[in-house]
Write an enzyme that holds these catalytic residues in place. Structure first.
Site, PDB file in Angstrom:
ATOM      1  N   LYS A 264      16.363 -23.388  12.515  1.00 17.49           N
ATOM      2  CA  LYS A 264      15.484 -22.467  11.795  1.00 17.49           C
ATOM      3  C   LYS A 264      16.231 -21.758  10.677  1.00 17.49           C
ATOM      4  CE  LYS A 264      12.510 -21.579  15.747  1.00 17.49           C
ATOM      5  NZ  LYS A 264      11.918 -20.585  16.643  1.00 17.49           N
ATOM      6  N   ARG A 265      17.494 -21.539  10.887  1.00 11.93           N
ATOM      7  CA  ARG A 265      18.256 -20.806   9.884  1.00 11.93           C
ATOM      8  C   ARG A 265      18.691 -21.672   8.708  1.00 11.93           C
ATOM      9  NH1 ARG A 265      19.642 -18.839  14.567  1.00 11.93           N
ATOM     10  NH2 ARG A 265      21.302 -20.322  14.893  1.00 11.93           N
TER      11      ARG A 265
END
Length: 506
Positions: A264-265
RNA sequence: GCCCCCAUCGUCUAGUGGCCCAGGACAACACCCUUUCAAGGUGUAGAUCGCGGGUUCGAAUCCCGCUGGGGGUACCA
């Protein structure tokens, strides 16, 4: 051929720790497809037992993402169902898990463990210092007498509940996707995992399993990262005396560079990023269905119904796929091209409003104008979000650098290959002259007139048209010239050509 | 480290013992169409089916080993 026997009840159970990324959507999609194809139910459940990582609003955001790609659920947090509630903290508050925890404790399948997190950390560090390769915790408390446990409890020490895993033997399970042999692990490789935190909150391993049982889940389709913990789940089913569901671990979607799974990052894969950029749900649905599943050796573009009809679990493959935004973009273009002019206009309007090219909401005349412009860019769009950039010059003034226009362009762009400034200025002057008397101002008339002019000036059509294109749009790459001029209107077209002519004549 | 999973063009994939000196799609490149860019059409290049052993008359397809990649190893999910 794998036989799937009804009933079929599957679920997607995300943890509300942030936005849903496309890997999660794909797992949800396969569950949904499985349910729809085999005529079962698809359940949505929120697994929010991790208080620390809980993000308010994330569950709603995930539901929005799911619905956006066209995944609906038969039972879920927002619509309820016969086995609700469908949110784990709510179930915990209702005391649903307690009876099962007591059952495990009294049958000796689990035990109370009084080590603290700090002590555990110390033990791990010590083990590492002594060069011990793997630290598997199995507490001394697993063999305590009831008196010892009672004494520890009486002292008020907090405890966790751990699964008492067998020391010997093996545990195995089969997997629909990783067909063939069963996956088997030696119980000696296991450890006594925590089932209930010292706060009394059950962990995923316990909660999901009780929920799956109570919700009558028959098939568990989840990401492959769960394969290593499946033996614990088998052991738990055995401990409860329940028949385990059928497992199918779907392949992961790896990062574009292949280095690890989607994060997600690090990766731009939040589902909402795609509707924000103008991706069509149908394209996303189609692309995601093809990540790990295929129908045959050549069919790629399929409608929702076609995929549902064709989706069988035996055509899901075990190897991971890699995130390929180029392919998604291509598919999005294909789906955009299938849309009607009115549909594209409708979907593009919000992007134009956001770019303040038109009002929000758009006025009637703006709507009509946008619809008029769609054919010029329709097949050039791969992301609807590209529309403002492509259509900008229809809504803003365009002028040579140093001029008064909102959109300025470099004078040098005006001069076609094998021509100079003076020649270009002359050509633009001639074009302006011949166009200012043109009636009617239609695409056909424009083309006829300008082609004749090019011949008269002994220029290649591309040279003349190129200069006019830049004068009128401020760029070398733009929609077809005659349609552009017609849509722009006579006054604005002539003014821009005049401005270019004058700038070059100085 | 240990355990588990996986392994066909750069990428997504077809392929379940002979139809495959491996098919399709994206990306790349070329040409055609053409006022630019797209779209569309045609074509080129790209995989000794990760490597090494078997089994078999015959293997991308079955078995073993190796290597590589991924995942797990939390009072996260």
């Amino acid at each position: 051929m794998i036989e799937i026997t009804p009933p079929v009840r599957v679920r997607f159970a995300p943890s509300p720790t942030g936005f849903l990324h496309i890997g999660g959507v794909r797992t949800a999609l396969f569950n949904w497809l499985f349910a729809r194809h085999y005529g079962g139910q698809f359940i949505l459940r929120v697994e929010d037992t991790d208080e620390k990582r809980y993000v308010p609003g994330a569950a709603e955001d995930m539901m929005y993402s799911l619905r956006w790609v066209g995944i609906d659920w038969d039972e879920g947090p927002d619509i309820g169902g016969p086995y609700g509630p469908y949110v784990q903290t709510e179930r915990h508050a209702l005391g649903i898990y307690q009876q099962y925890i007591d059952q495990l404790l009294s049958s000796g399948k689990a035990y109370k463990s009084f080590v603290t997190e700090q002590e555990l950390e110390q033990m791990r560090a010590d083990a590492a210092a002594r060069g011990i390769k793997s630290f598997r915790y199995r507490g001394a408390e697993r063999d305590w007498t009831p008196e010892q446990v009672a004494a520890a409890e009486a002292s008020g020490r907090p405890y966790t509940v751990r699964l008492k895993t067998p020391l010997e033997g093996t545990t195995s399970f089969s997997d629909l996707i990783r067909g063939g042999d069963k996956i088997t692990v030696n119980n000696s490789e296991l450890q006594d995992i925590v089932l209930v935190k010292s706060s009394g909150m059950p962990l995923y391993h316990l909660a999901h399993l009780i929920d799956d049982h109570e919700m009558r889940v028959t098939h568990v389709l989840r990401a492959e990262e769960w394969v290593p913990s499946a033996p614990y789940h088998l052991l738990l089913y055995q401990a409860f005396g329940w028949t385990p569901p059928v497992f199918a671990h779907v392949p992961a979607i790896l990062r574009q560079d292949g280095k690890g799974k989607l994060s997600k990052r690090k990766d731009d894969v939040a589902t909402n990023r795609f509707w924000e950029r103008g991706y069509l749900p149908a394209a996303m649905f189609n692309y995601l269905a093809l990540q790990g599943w295929s129908y045959d050796d050549h069919t790629e573009i399929m409608s929702r119904d076609e995929v549902v009809e064709r989706f069988t679990i035996d055509r899901v493959q075990p190897s991971p796929a890699r995130w390929n935004p180029d392919k998604l973009k291509d598919m999005n273009g294909i789906y955009i091209r299938k849309l009607s002019t009115a549909e594209v206009a409708e979907r593009i309007m919000p992007f134009l409003s956001r770019a303040t090219l038109i009002g929000d909401p758009p006025s009637g005349s703006e709507r009509a104008y946008v619809e008029r412009l769609i054919p010029l860019v329709h097949e050039r769009l791969e992301e609807l979000g590209d529309a403002p950039e492509l259509l900008e010059f229809f809504f803003r003034d365009v002028a040579p650098a140093g001029g008064a226009g909102a959109l300025e362009y470099d004078l040098a762009l005006l001069i076609p290959k094998k021509m100079d400034a003076a020649g270009t200025a002359a050509a633009l002057a001639a074009a302006h002259a011949v166009l200012s008397t043109l009636e009617p101002w239609t695409e056909g008339q424009l083309e006829e007139t300008l082609r004749a002019l090019a011949e008269e000036l002994e220029l290649k059509p591309g040279q003349l048209f190129g200069a006019i294109r830049v004068a009128v749009t401020g760029r070398t790459i733009a929609p077809p010239l005659f349609e552009t001029l017609a849509a722009l209107g006579k006054d604005r077209s002539l003014a821009r050509i005049a401005a270019a002519r004058d700038a070059l004549s100085v």
